[in-house]
Write a protein that holds these residues in place. Structure first.
Motif, PDB file in Angstrom:
ATOM      1  N   UNK A  10       0.844  -1.191   0.000  1.00  0.00           N
ATOM      2  CA  UNK A  10       0.000   0.000   0.000  1.00  0.00           C
ATOM      3  C   UNK A  10       0.882   1.244   0.000  1.00  0.00           C
ATOM      4  N   UNK A  11       0.658   2.111  -0.979  1.00  0.00           N
ATOM      5  CA  UNK A  11       1.354   3.381  -1.017  1.00  0.00           C
ATOM      6  C   UNK A  11       2.748   3.333  -1.583  1.00  0.00           C
ATOM      7  N   UNK A  12       3.269   2.157  -1.901  1.00  0.00           N
ATOM      8  CA  UNK A  12       4.619   2.054  -2.455  1.00  0.00           C
ATOM      9  C   UNK A  12       4.534   2.014  -3.978  1.00  0.00           C
ATOM     10  N   UNK A  13       5.267   2.910  -4.629  1.00  0.00           N
ATOM     11  CA  UNK A  13       5.263   2.931  -6.090  1.00  0.00           C
ATOM     12  C   UNK A  13       6.678   3.171  -6.601  1.00  0.00           C
ATOM     13  N   UNK A  14       6.856   3.028  -7.888  1.00  0.00           N
ATOM     14  CA  UNK A  14       8.181   3.202  -8.480  1.00  0.00           C
ATOM     15  C   UNK A  14       8.106   4.156  -9.671  1.00  0.00           C
ATOM     16  N   UNK A  31      12.173  12.372   1.848  1.00  0.00           N
ATOM     17  CA  UNK A  31      12.328  11.205   2.711  1.00  0.00           C
ATOM     18  C   UNK A  31      11.506  10.011   2.241  1.00  0.00           C
ATOM     19  N   UNK A  32      10.454  10.266   1.457  1.00  0.00           N
ATOM     20  CA  UNK A  32       9.605   9.144   1.038  1.00  0.00           C
ATOM     21  C   UNK A  32      10.221   8.354  -0.113  1.00  0.00           C
ATOM     22  N   UNK A  33      11.349   8.821  -0.677  1.00  0.00           N
ATOM     23  CA  UNK A  33      12.096   8.020  -1.650  1.00  0.00           C
ATOM     24  C   UNK A  33      13.006   7.085  -0.861  1.00  0.00           C
ATOM     25  N   UNK A  34      12.708   5.791  -0.913  1.00  0.00           N
ATOM     26  CA  UNK A  34      13.405   4.813  -0.086  1.00  0.00           C
ATOM     27  C   UNK A  34      14.615   4.205  -0.786  1.00  0.00           C
ATOM     28  N   UNK A  35      14.566   4.164  -2.114  1.00  0.00           N
ATOM     29  CA  UNK A  35      15.623   3.445  -2.850  1.00  0.00           C
ATOM     30  C   UNK A  35      15.737   4.042  -4.239  1.00  0.00           C
ATOM     31  N   UNK A  36      16.962   4.195  -4.704  1.00  0.00           N
ATOM     32  CA  UNK A  36      17.237   4.595  -6.088  1.00  0.00           C
ATOM     33  C   UNK A  36      18.349   3.723  -6.612  1.00  0.00           C
ATOM     34  N   UNK A  37      18.167   3.202  -7.807  1.00  0.00           N
ATOM     35  CA  UNK A  37      19.205   2.383  -8.436  1.00  0.00           C
ATOM     36  C   UNK A  37      19.230   2.682  -9.925  1.00  0.00           C
ATOM     37  N   UNK A  94       9.501   4.182  -3.567  1.00  0.00           N
ATOM     38  CA  UNK A  94       9.226   4.896  -2.324  1.00  0.00           C
ATOM     39  C   UNK A  94       7.763   4.858  -1.950  1.00  0.00           C
ATOM     40  N   UNK A  95       7.430   5.648  -0.954  1.00  0.00           N
ATOM     41  CA  UNK A  95       6.060   5.731  -0.461  1.00  0.00           C
ATOM     42  C   UNK A  95       5.371   6.932  -1.094  1.00  0.00           C
TER      43      UNK A  95
END
Length: 308
Positions: A218-222, A245-251, A290-291
């Motif tokens: 829920x709420x997590x998108x890319x 802060x809601x960006x959790x990961x970047x690759x 992220x969220x």
């Protein structure tokens, strides 16, 4: 499919939230299995449609990528199909599944116990990777994200508490909260997932976790973005440092105008960027997870970066 009388193939599921160090751990673990002549093969699941992690793994193993979704729900049949493919190879001695950081292991375990293959595989062993600093600040995330982080640990047969070098010594006691989530699993405290891998040889995984809840992200998108060519290095660094802060990961992969012939693999997690020059030519694409990411806002900023 293999003859049922042949030894059952072991399956290891490597789980853990975004940026916990799963790929680094997996690289170390694969080297250990190769030294034992176990001939592992790997299934890497990415939530987006860009596979960064498999490029970091050994050239001595076969790696299959399952992209653009999560094997714990919408791509479960793809996972079963890939497992069947590996099981049909007589030289296969060990299958490892690296789950995307937002996957719930219960559904992956269920796929590994599918009626089509259950007679040919051992009960999966789940190794949970944990980002120690992120775990201690998990209350800053939404309830569903915090719940997912904890449930990944709850169903693990072993827990690797990673990134200990980023913790101050007075925070060590706070990690005792892990035992409240999973008191049975042995804990290994590491930096860069560096540990004695033979510790997993004695872990018993005869019982399946019983928790039945399923996280639907829920709420997590890319967001995926492709650069048409090299970009300004300083502008990109500023973009990274100003990520919300809601960006959790970047690759992903980028090239810079001051060194246009070099490709950089870039990763970002928990506010910390990491990058290195690689030898291979890769698509100049980055993926953010992220969220509730504002996709339009992110794309506008990247457009400005690309065309400035």
């Amino acid at each position: 499919m293999k003859n049922i009388k042949q030894p059952k193939t072991p399956i290891t599921i490597v789980t853990g939230f975004l940026g916990s160090g799963k790929t680094t751990f997996l690289s170390n673990y694969v080297k250990y299995l190769l030294r034992k002549n176990e001939n592992p093969s790997i299934i890497v699941n990415e939530y987006g449609n860009l596979d960064v992690d498999s490029a970091a793994l050994s050239d001595d193993v076969e790696v299959a990528s399952i992209l653009n979704g999560c094997v714990c729900c919408d791509l479960q049949q793809d996972l079963i199909k890939q497992l069947k493919h590996f099981l049909n190879k007589s030289a296969m001695h060990h299958i490892i599944i690296e789950a995307t950081g937002i996957a719930h292991p219960i559904e992956i375990i269920a796929a590994c116990q599918d009626p089509e293959i259950v007679a040919n595989v051992q009960t999966p062993m789940v190794i949970g990777l944990l980002d120690a600093p992120r775990f201690l600040t998990r209350t800053q995330y939404t309830h569903s994200t915090k719940q997912l982080m904890e449930e990944q640990l709850e169903v693990s047969h072993a827990i690797v508490v990673n990134k200990m070098d980023l913790l101050k010594s007075d925070a060590y006691d706070d990690l005792k909260a892990i035992d409240k989530i999973n008191s049975e699993a042995p804990k290994f405290y590491t930096t860069y997932a560096d540990m004695h891998m033979d510790a997993f040889d004695t872990i018993t995984n005869t019982s399946l976790p019983t928790k039945e809840s399923h996280m639907h992200h829920h709420g997590i998108n890319s967001v995926q973005y492709h650069f048409s060519g090299p970009i300004d290095r300083q502008l990109f660094y500023q973009f990274i440092l100003r990520l919300p802060d809601n960006v959790l990961r970047l690759k992903g992969y980028v090239k810079f105008r001051d060194m246009p012939h070099e490709t950089y693999e870039f990763q970002y997690a928990f506010g910390l960027p990491d990058y290195q020059i690689i030898d291979d030519e890769m698509p100049l694409t980055i993926v953010m997870i992220g969220e509730q990411i504002d996709e339009n806002q992110i794309r506008n900023k990247l457009d400005m970066l690309q065309f400035t």
